[in-house]
Motif scaffolding. Structure first.
Motif, PDB file in Angstrom:
ATOM      1  N   ARG A 179     -20.631   7.851 -26.472  1.00 55.84           N
ATOM      2  CA  ARG A 179     -21.082   7.885 -24.886  1.00 55.84           C
ATOM      3  C   ARG A 179     -22.032   6.625 -24.678  1.00 55.84           C
ATOM      4  O   ARG A 179     -22.297   6.056 -25.653  1.00 55.84           O
ATOM      5  CB  ARG A 179     -21.708   9.173 -24.429  1.00 55.84           C
ATOM      6  N   CYS A 180     -22.160   6.111 -23.702  1.00 55.32           N
ATOM      7  CA  CYS A 180     -23.209   5.242 -23.302  1.00 55.32           C
ATOM      8  C   CYS A 180     -23.591   5.450 -21.962  1.00 55.32           C
ATOM      9  O   CYS A 180     -23.095   5.478 -20.827  1.00 55.32           O
ATOM     10  CB  CYS A 180     -22.343   3.945 -23.385  1.00 55.32           C
ATOM     11  N   ILE A 181     -25.068   5.343 -21.797  1.00 54.50           N
ATOM     12  CA  ILE A 181     -25.614   5.418 -20.447  1.00 54.50           C
ATOM     13  C   ILE A 181     -25.968   3.998 -20.068  1.00 54.50           C
ATOM     14  O   ILE A 181     -26.016   3.084 -20.679  1.00 54.50           O
ATOM     15  CB  ILE A 181     -26.785   6.316 -20.864  1.00 54.50           C
ATOM     16  N   PRO A 182     -26.443   3.919 -18.648  1.00 53.29           N
ATOM     17  CA  PRO A 182     -26.840   2.614 -18.055  1.00 53.29           C
ATOM     18  C   PRO A 182     -28.096   1.984 -18.863  1.00 53.29           C
ATOM     19  O   PRO A 182     -28.085   0.616 -18.416  1.00 53.29           O
ATOM     20  CB  PRO A 182     -27.207   2.904 -16.601  1.00 53.29           C
ATOM     21  N   GLY A 183     -28.952   2.820 -19.112  1.00 51.77           N
ATOM     22  CA  GLY A 183     -30.128   1.861 -19.782  1.00 51.77           C
ATOM     23  C   GLY A 183     -30.999   2.838 -20.306  1.00 51.77           C
ATOM     24  O   GLY A 183     -30.921   4.134 -20.372  1.00 51.77           O
TER      25      GLY A 183
END
Length: 447
Positions: free
Chosen positions: A188-192
């Protein structure tokens, strides 16, 4: 993508063996010399020529496709944490990879091996810079302050130090993949995420006999306690969207129970979602420190040091990893709307160039805690390498169209490395915050 999978799976034993070895031989930041040698030997055996950082651990090497194009940087972090209560920590140092960095560098080895396979660079243009970097976890500040005073390092964080030393010069965009307890075969990857400023504080009072004549002393511990209370009272002034976190600890609180403490030391981070929010919160904290010292008739020395900048993730880069993950059979979760208050020096990189810090599963327990384990190395290491090699292909194929588009659309916080370094120079502060002059008390807590 089938070729990518085969190239990585061919080196499964090397990848998992690397993880196992480094898990069993943890080292903390700027001390990773055994890890450095172990990885450097593997890279050289694979046919790579290394540029070593020199008087600190770490190295870089490049894969050149032979065709002009952008340079993609790929990081693997070498350092561990100090958690003496962890059942698998080093019994002498307390170090343990309860952050999962051993899986990162194992994946980096897998990437390096896969890129040496016949046909691995077919259809690609540009370069891939593989980067084994030290000191992501900002711990053991006193040790790093000593290195800084000796002129060995400028920055406490390894990626920042690599920027300073020019080891990232010429890199156009970069990424690294971190382990996370999100399940098997999942990424997964989140905005920051947050950035932070590092702070050390020394309250100075006057020693006296705690029983016989305490009135002759100035209690530095009471000044520190007052500061902790005042900082807590500030919390309702922080804006929710700024994700401010302030978490001071007392590292030295006195030497003898029958002596009024004349010196008390503290450390803290000031975390926030953007540079201005961090600066505003830090000013409030410094004001609380100075006022508390003055209230006791003490003084306080405030040392503000570079921390990490907030991480910036752009959707076009996230989309590449989503496609790469799915292409090699990994479930990719949409992290939109999430935010992490944790920090990483990958944030500094992402303020200079497009940068991405996705997560992949394979761990269990609590990160940075005694129950952390890598319970599924296949995901944490082998899946990670597959996803990263797949991402490299997506970025650099078709005349590197995806990489070029990401770089062209990106607006960096700093126009160049020099501006970035000047920013951190401006954040450095080391001063006494209270002045006693002609019966007046002057608070001076800003640079």
């Amino acid at each position: 993508m089938n070729t990518v999978i085969k190239h990585v799976e061919k080196h499964r034993a090397l990848i998992l063996g690397t993880m196992d070895h480094i898990w069993k031989h943890p080292e903390t930041g700027y001390k990773e010399w055994n890890t450095h040698k172990y990885l450097a030997d593997i890279f050289r055996n694979l046919g790579y020529t290394l540029t070593e950082a020199g008087n600190i651990p770490g190295f870089i090497t490049e894969v050149d496709t032979g065709r002009p194009g952008p340079t993609v940087g790929v990081f693997g972090e070498m350092d561990g944490l100090v958690i003496p209560g962890h059942p698998e920590c080093d019994p002498q140092t307390g170090a343990v990879h309860a952050c999962g960095h051993c899986a990162q560098v194992a994946a980096l080895v897998g990437i390096a091996a896969a890129l040496k396979e016949p046909g691995a660079l077919d259809g690609l243009c540009g370069k891939i810079r593989l980067i084994a970097v030290p000191a992501e976890e900002l711990i053991e500040i006193e040790y790093r302050q000593a290195l800084r005073k000796q002129g060995i390092i400028r920055f406490f964080g390894g990626k920042q130090e690599f920027i300073y030393r020019g080891l990232l010069d010429g890199v156009d965009l970069s990424f690294m993949v971190h382990t996370s307890p999100i399940g098997k075969h999942t990424a997964r990857c989140i905005p920051g995420s947050n950035g932070f400023l590092s702070k050390t504080v020394t309250f100075e009072g006057v020693a006296a006999h705690a029983g016989g004549n305490p009135h002759l002393g100035v209690n530095a511990l009471y000044a520190a306690n007052a500061a902790l209370s005042m900082i807590n009272n500030l919390r309702e002034t922080f804006q929710d969207e700024d994700h401010i976190r302030v978490h001071p600890i007392i590292t030295g609180g006195g030497d003898a129970v029958n002596t009024i403490p004349d010196k008390v030391t503290m450390e803290s981070f000031i975390r926030g979602a953007n540079v201005q929010a961090i600066a505003n919160a830090n000013r409030k904290v410094n004001r609380a420190l100075a006022a508390s010292a003055a209230g006791m008739g003490a003084n306080v020395r405030i040392t503000d040091l570079p921390g990490h900048l907030p991480r910036i993730h752009k959707q076009d880069f996230i989309d590449v990893f989503s496609q790469a993950a799915k292409g090699v059979g990994i479930h990719f979760e949409d992290g939109a709307g999430s935010w992490s208050a944790a920090c990483s020096d990958m944030g500094d990189v992402s303020n200079l160039m497009p940068g991405l810090h996705p997560s992949i599963g394979g761990t269990a327990g609590t990160e940075h805690a005694v129950d952390f384990v890598i319970d599924h190395p296949e995901t944490a290491c082998v899946d990670s390498a597959k996803m990263q090699v797949a991402a490299i292909r997506l970025l650099l194929q078709e005349d590197a169209a995806r990489a070029r588009a990401i770089v062209d659309a990106y607006e960096p916080t700093f126009p160049n490395k020099e501006a970035y370094l000047a920013f951190w120079d401006s954040a450095d502060m080391d001063k006494y915050a209270v002045q006693y002059q002609d019966g007046k008390i002057i608070l001076d807590f800003e640079k």
